[in-house]
Enzyme design. Sequence first.
Site, mmCIF file in Angstrom:
data_model
loop_
_atom_site.group_PDB
_atom_site.id
_atom_site.type_symbol
_atom_site.label_atom_id
_atom_site.label_comp_id
_atom_site.label_asym_id
_atom_site.label_seq_id
_atom_site.Cartn_x
_atom_site.Cartn_y
_atom_site.Cartn_z
ATOM 1 N N HIS A 1 29.886 46.735 9.738
ATOM 2 C CA HIS A 1 31.214 47.518 9.980
ATOM 3 C C HIS A 1 32.519 47.520 9.423
ATOM 4 O O HIS A 1 33.574 46.201 9.323
ATOM 5 C CB HIS A 1 31.181 47.304 12.018
ATOM 6 C CG HIS A 1 33.353 47.911 11.654
ATOM 7 N ND1 HIS A 1 32.476 48.858 11.826
ATOM 8 C CD2 HIS A 1 33.834 47.973 13.080
ATOM 9 C CE1 HIS A 1 33.413 50.321 12.692
ATOM 10 N NE2 HIS A 1 34.580 48.951 12.865
ATOM 11 N N ASN B 1 38.020 53.549 9.022
ATOM 12 C CA ASN B 1 37.236 53.065 10.460
ATOM 13 C C ASN B 1 36.750 54.190 10.904
ATOM 14 O O ASN B 1 37.621 55.175 11.809
ATOM 15 C CB ASN B 1 38.393 52.120 11.038
ATOM 16 C CG ASN B 1 37.390 51.741 12.170
ATOM 17 O OD1 ASN B 1 35.710 51.921 12.444
ATOM 18 N ND2 ASN B 1 37.810 50.692 12.917
ATOM 19 N N CYS C 1 31.775 51.376 18.012
ATOM 20 C CA CYS C 1 32.028 50.873 16.649
ATOM 21 C C CYS C 1 29.948 49.716 16.956
ATOM 22 O O CYS C 1 29.723 49.777 15.227
ATOM 23 C CB CYS C 1 32.569 50.180 15.688
ATOM 24 S SG CYS C 1 34.407 50.404 15.677
#
Length: 309
Positions: A234, A264, A109
């Site tokens: 993030h 996500n 990520c």
Amino acid sequence: MTRAAITGLGTARGHKVVTNHDLAQTLDTSDEWIVERTGIHERRVGGSCLELGGQAAKIALKQAEIDATELDLIICSTCTPDQVFPAVSNRIQNELGASCGAFDLNAACSGFTYGVSLAQSQITAGMERVLVIGVDTLSRFTDWDDRSTAILFGDGAGAVVLEPAIRDDRGVLSTYMGSEGRFADLLICDFGDYIKMDGKEVFRQAVRVMVSASQRVLADAGLEASDVAAVIPHQANFRIIESAMKRLDIPLEKAATVLETTGNTSSASIPLAMDEAVSKGAINDGDVVLLVGFGAGMSVAAALLRWGQ
Ligand code: ACO
């Protein structure tokens, strides 16, 4: 020093909306639990990295008003490539009709922010147009029978074009790329298996590394937390963002979020949140913007930029 500025931004989301209520049909969970613990209401699922990444890249190129043949480099961040090889970036290059170099990077990520950092160094070294794509299709590696992970992930893509900033004070001010390999087992996905995660520990370490990486880029640029107009973190869990903002002493309202509707999306989450913030008018010319990502590895990356060209 020549700074890289973002001149084009594009995004794409997975095909199908999967709401918390949909998940509660098959899992022992509820919309209330998921919203309270994560901030996520729904996620988008479906599409390949080539398709989603290609879509986002085309929009970014259009916004930057450049032709794919003018690109000097394509960097594609993904930890869920369509194939072991060739790289997703090679296929996107062909789809766009570009002729420049292209490679994938895997920093989970944190990958998109790693990509921005690499683009900055290539532009400082003389390149003129770099395309950075963040794309992940985590739904293919999610165990939809596991309530501890299935509620979190979704598919998406985001892309930016970076070019030398016209004004000296615009563009990337400082970057940081970090790795804490001793935490590698906290979040893993083996070949042929699904994502496995120690959620509580990931949460704890994520807040710590986000704060330290952010403080580092601020110090390198000679700026304070109070100078930051917008944070693009993030998008893993709203509570992680909340904790990090508190420790950084930056008001929560300055954090861009999109996880409510995307879940996500790993490499795609920062450009997706950036797009949302730009379209809401939350980021304006001259603003100091902080990108900060963390993920499996444990990887972490931050970039500080002054918005505009
Ligand atoms: N629905 C209902 N109950 C649940 C669910 C669910 N989906 N999941 C877990 N529970 C239960 C647990 O079984 C536990 O029950 P118990 O108290 O009876 O044992 C209780 O809820 C609390 O569980 P916790 O795991 O302690 O819940 P927590 O508040 O830590 O939230 C979560 C879990 C959302 C996973 C959180 O830890 C988190 O977001 N961690 C970070 C994960 C992350 O960011 N991962 C991605 C990193 S980025 C990348 O590289 C892909």
